[in-house]
Write an enzyme that holds these catalytic residues in place. Structure first.
Site, PDB file in Angstrom:
ATOM      1  N   ASP A 182     -24.631  11.621  75.974  1.00  0.00           N
ATOM      2  CA  ASP A 182     -25.435  12.557  75.180  1.00  0.00           C
ATOM      3  C   ASP A 182     -26.778  11.874  74.942  1.00  0.00           C
ATOM      4  OD1 ASP A 182     -26.676  14.133  73.302  1.00  0.00           O
ATOM      5  OD2 ASP A 182     -25.143  13.920  71.757  1.00  0.00           O
ATOM      6  N   LYS A 222     -37.549  12.813  74.087  1.00  0.00           N
ATOM      7  CA  LYS A 222     -36.937  14.014  74.668  1.00  0.00           C
ATOM      8  C   LYS A 222     -37.836  15.242  74.498  1.00  0.00           C
ATOM      9  CE  LYS A 222     -32.433  16.341  74.620  1.00  0.00           C
ATOM     10  NZ  LYS A 222     -31.115  16.298  73.965  1.00  0.00           N
ATOM     11  N   GLU A 227     -25.332  21.067  76.001  1.00  0.00           N
ATOM     12  CA  GLU A 227     -24.776  20.396  74.826  1.00  0.00           C
ATOM     13  C   GLU A 227     -23.793  21.271  74.030  1.00  0.00           C
ATOM     14  OE1 GLU A 227     -28.399  18.985  73.083  1.00  0.00           O
ATOM     15  OE2 GLU A 227     -28.664  17.542  74.697  1.00  0.00           O
ATOM     16  N   ASP A 276     -25.878  24.422  67.268  1.00  0.00           N
ATOM     17  CA  ASP A 276     -26.206  23.030  67.607  1.00  0.00           C
ATOM     18  C   ASP A 276     -27.653  22.740  67.238  1.00  0.00           C
ATOM     19  OD1 ASP A 276     -26.777  20.593  68.758  1.00  0.00           O
ATOM     20  OD2 ASP A 276     -26.094  21.124  70.767  1.00  0.00           O
TER      21      ASP A 276
END
Lengths: 584, 112
Positions: free
Chosen positions: A9, A70, A147, A169
C-alpha cells in the site's frame, strides 16, 4: 515452492508492506513498526532517509525532505531535494525500495514482484507513473489493484452470505468510494467514484491556514515566508487533528517559532473540534456527494447497503462516522485497522496471483469513461469535438470495446485519433490522455472505415488501437502517460540513479559498523560542517549571538584537536540550537 | 451460435437471482486473472441478460454485438455519422455550405 509476491500500500502519508504466510495475511514490521511514513530525505552526509527519520528531518530541513509525493504522481513535474531534481516516480521508487528491503529482511531472500494498490479514482497517467515507480525500484508490478477493492477483499474473504458493502476510503491525499457485492466467494465491485486530491492533507492545510491567519493577526507576520516555522506549524496542525479525533479541544503550542524584530514569537492557540469540523465541512460534503454518485452508478440506494467499511487514517475523524450514521442509519465497520486493511488486501491478491489457494475472486470496474472526439452535435449545434464514449464508467475489467468511424474527406491519407477520459459531452472539457496518427490510408473517397478499439487491462491501464478496415493497416499504442512519457532509457537511467543513492547508504553504514575510525571522523565532519554553517550567519546576527557562537566554535575546535569526541557532543548541540533558532 | 443463456448454463426462464448465482459460480471457476477471454465471454453474457431491461433488449434485437441504444439513437436522432475531423476541416465545411441552403434545409426539415 511458490514465488513470493508482496502486497504494497503506497500511501500519501503512510505506506505498508504485507505478505501471505501459511494462509494468513501478515503486515511486515520494520523495527517493530507496521507503518512507514511516506517521507524521503537526504541527510547531512548525502545519505538517503526513508520513513520516520525523514519525517523528523522534515521539521529542520524541509528543503532536503519530500513528503506527500503521491499527490504529484502522473504529473509532468519534479521536486527538489537537497538541490537535486527528482521526478515523483523516483521519490516513490525510493519508498518502494525501502519497503522491498523490509520484506526481504523478513523472508530472508530477494523479492522482485509486487502487487501495488492505487486509489480507485487514479487516472491512467497516475497508474502509469506508479507502474514506473515500481520498475525504478526493481519491482515487477504484477498487478495494481484499487485500494477500496483491496479493503473489500479483506472484509469479504471467507463470507458466505450475500452482502452489499460501501467502502469509504479517505486517506492522506485521496478519497475513493466503492460499492461492492460480496457473494458466493466473489468480491464484485459494482461502481467506484472518488477524488484524487481530497484527503487528510487538506484537513491539515485548513488548520495551517487557521494558524497562519492567527499569527498574521497577532503579530503581522506572514509565516509562509519562513519555511522552517511553516514545517513546524504543519506538524503541529497534524497533531492537533489527531488530538481532535479523541478530545473536544486541542492546544497548539510552539515556542520560539521564529524571531521577529528582535523578539521571539511563541504560538499558543486552542482549537475546538466544532471549529475544526466547520473548516473541513466542504470536504466532507464532497465525499458524501461522491458516495451518492457511486450508489447511482451501482443502481442502488442507501437502503440497499448492508455494511459500511471505513478505510484510511482520515476516517478516524468523528464527524465522518456521524455523517455516515445519519445517512445510512447504522454504524460503519472499522474492525480491521483502517491503516493496514489495504496492504492486507494487496497481499491477498498477490497470493492469488502467485497461485496460493485463496478462496476469493475479485471482479473490479473502471471509475472512468474513455472515448474519443468526433464531429457531432453539442446543444443542438454542429461541434467538432463531441465526446464519443467507448468504454463506459463502471465497466468490468478487463474490457475491450470498438467503434467505427469514417474518413471525412476524399483521399484522406491520415486520421488523428485523440483519446479522452471523462463524462462531459464536450470532449475538450474532459482530460486528454493521448493522441496518435493513423497514416498512409488508402486513397479512396470519404467514408473509409476506421475501427477504433479501446481495451482496459486488469490494472486499469488503457491500450488503444486503430485499424483501417479495408486494408487491415493497424496502429496501436498503450497510453503511456502521453504528458510525461518516460522512455525506456530514461527509466533505466532513473533506476541507476536511485540504486546509487541506496548504494551510498549501504556502503557507509557498513563502514560505521566495522570501523571506529570512520565513525569518529563522521562526528568530526558533522561538527566542521556546523562550524561552516555558523560562520555564514555571522554577518546577519547580533553581536551577542555572534560572541556565543564564536565561543562554542572555539570549544569545538579544541575538542577536535584534542581528539576528545565525548566532549564534542554538548557544544555541538548548543551551536545547533542557536543556528536553528536564528534560521527560523 | 451460443446464446448468453447457454454460456451461463441457465434456462431462458431463469430469474435475476438464478442468473446472478450462475454468473458468480462461473466467475469463481474462471477468475479474470486466469483466462481473460473466457472471463469476458461470461461477463458479456451476464450483462446481456442480467435484468429484465437487458433481457428485453436482447429478445428484441438478439443479433450478436447489437447495441440497442445505438439503434434507437439512429432511429430517432438527426442522421449524423460520427467522424474524426480536425477543426480546420470543420470550419472549411461550415464555409462550404451556403447560409441560404442551410436555412432552406432547416425549414424543409421542420415542415416535413
Amino acid at each position: 515452492m511458490n514465488e513470493i509476491i508482496i502486497g504494497i500500500d503506497l500511501g500519501t502519508t503512510n505506506s505498508e508492506v504485507a505478505i501471505v504466510e501459511n494462509g494468513k495475511v501478515h503486515i511486515i514490521t520494520d523495527d517493530g513498526k507496521k507503518i512507514l511514513p511516506s517521507v524521503v530525505g537526504i541527510d547531512d552526509n548525502g545519505e538517503i532517509l526513508v520513513g520516520e527519520t525523514a519525517r523528523n528531518q522534515y521539521l529542520i530541513y524541509p528543503e532536503r525532505s519530500v513528503k506527500s509525493i503521491k499527490r504529484l504522481m502522473g504529473q509532468d513535474t519534479h521536486v527538489i531535494m537537497a538541490g537535486l531534481d527528482y521526478t515523483p516516480q523516483e521519490i516513490s521508487a525510493i519508498i518502494l525500495k525501502r519497503l522491498k528491503a523490509i520484506a526481504e529482511k523478513h523472508v530472508g531472500q530477494s523479492i522482485s514482484k509486487a502487487v501495488i494498490t492505487v486509489p480507485a479514482y487514479f487516472s491512467d497517467a497516475q497508474r502509469q507513473a506508479t507502474h514506473e515507480a515500481g520498475e525504478i525500484a526493481g519491482l515487477e508490478v504484477v498487478r495494481m489493484i484499487n485500494e477500496p477493492t483491496a479493503a473489500a477483499l479483506v472484509y469479504g474473504a471467507g463470507r458466505d452470505e450475500a452482502k452489499r458493502m460501501l467502502v469509504y476510503d479517505l486517506g492522506g491525499g485521496t478519497f475513493d468510494v466503492s460499492v461492492v457485492n460480496v457473494q458466493a466467494g466473489v468480491v464484485e465491485v459494482l461502481s467506484s467514484h472518488g477524488d484524487n486530491h481530497l484527503g487528510g492533507d487538506d484537513f491539515d492545510q485548513q488548520i495551517v491556514n487557521h494558524i497562519q491567519d492567527h499569527i498574521k493577526e497577532q503579530h503581522g507576520i506572514n509565516i509562509s515566508e519562513h519555511s522552517k516555522a511553516l514545517a513546524r506549524i504543519t506538524r503541529a496542525a497534524e497533531n492537533a487533528k489527531l488530538v481532535l479525533s479523541d478530545e473536544p479541544f486541542a492546544l497548539i503550542e510552539e515556542e520560539y517559532l521564529l524571531e521577529h524584530e528582535g523578539s521571539p514569537i511563541h504560538l499558543t492557540l486552542e482549537l475546538s473540534r466544532g471549529d475544526y469540523e466547520d473548516m473541513i465541512e466542504d470536504y466532507i460534503n464532497a465525499t458524501m456527494d461522491a458516495l451518492h454518485i457511486a450508489l447511482k452508478g451501482a443502481k442502488l440506494t442507501v437502503s440497499d447497503i448492508d455494511e459500511i467499511i471505513l478505510v484510511g487514517g482520515s476516517t478516524r475523524t468523528p464527524c465522518i462516522r456521524e455523517r455516515l450514521f445519519e445517512e445510512f442509519g447504522f454504524e460503519p465497520h472499522s474492525e480491521v485497522d483502517p491503516d493496514l486493511c489495504v496492504a492486507m488486501g494487496a497481499a491477498t491478491q498477490a497470493a492469488m496471483i502467485a497461485g496460493q489457494d485463496v478462496d476469493t475472486v475479485l471482479v473490479d470496474v473502471t471509475p472512468y469513461t474513455y472515448g474519443t472526439s468526433a464531429l457531432g452535435f453539442l446543444d443542438g449545434a454542429p461541434y467538432p469535438y463531441q465526446f464519443v464514449p467507448i468504454i463506459h464508467k463502471n465497466s468490468v475489467l478487463p474490457t475491450r470495446k470498438s467503434e467505427a468511424f469514417m474518413t471525412f474527406q476524399d483521399g484522406q491519407k491520415s486520421v488523428n485519433v485523440r483519446i479522452f477520459q471523462g463524462e462531459d459531452p464536450d470532449a475538450l472539457n474532459n482530460i486528454e490522455i493521448g493522441e496518435f496518427m493513423v497514416e498512409d490510408l488508402q486513397d479512396v473517397p470519404a467514408g473509409n472505415i476506421i475501427t477504433l478499439t479501446l481495451a482496459l487491462d486488469l490494472n486499469g491501464m488503457l491500450h488503444v488501437s486503430a485499424k483501417e478496415k479495408a486494408t487491415g493497416l493497424e496502429k496501436s499504442i498503450t497510453i503511456n502517460n502521453a504528458i510525461s512519457r518516460f522512455e525506456t532509457e530514461e527509466l533505466a537511467g532513473a533506476k541507476r540513479r536511485i540504486d546509487s543513492l541506496f548504494g551510498q547508504m549501504d556502503s557507509s553504514s557498513d563502514e560505521i559498523e566495522t570501523s571506529d575510525d570512520v565513525s569518529e571522523s563522521k562526528a568530526v565532519a558533522e561538527a566542521r560542517q556546523l562550524i561552516k554553517k555558523a560562520e555564514t550567519l555571522f554577518d546577519t546576527v547580533s553581536d551577542e549571538d555572534k560572541e556565543d557562537m564564536v565561543n562554542l566554535i572555539e570549544t569545538i575546535t579544541d575538542c577536535i584537536e584534542a581528539g576528545d569526541e565525548g566532549a564534542l557532543q554538548e557544544p555541538v548541540e548548543q551551536l545547533n540550537d542557536i543556528i536553528y533558532y536564528l534560521e527560523s | 451460435m451460443t446464446t448468453p443463456y447457454q454460456i451461463l448454463g441457465v434456462s431462458e426462464h431463469a430469474n435475476d437471482a438464478e442468473i446472478k448465482q450462475a454468473y458468480l459460480n462461473l466467475v469463481k471457476e474462471n477468475p479474470p486473472d486466469r483466462d481473460q477471454e473466457r472471463f469476458q465471454q461470461i461477463q458479456h453474457a451476464y450483462e446481456t441478460i442480467k435484468d429484465s431491461d437487458s433481457r428485453i433488449n436482447y429478445e428484441l434485437f438478439h443479433f450478436p454485438e447489437t447495441d440497442f441504444n445505438a439503434l434507437l439513437d439512429h432511429a430517432f436522432q438527426q442522421k449524423t455519422e460520427l467522424r474524426s475531423l480536425n477543426p480546420d476541416d470543420f470550419f472549411r465545411l461550415l464555409n462550404a455550405v451556403s447560409i441560404d441552403k442551410a436555412v432552406t434545409g432547416a425549414i424543409k426539415n421542420k415542415s416535413s
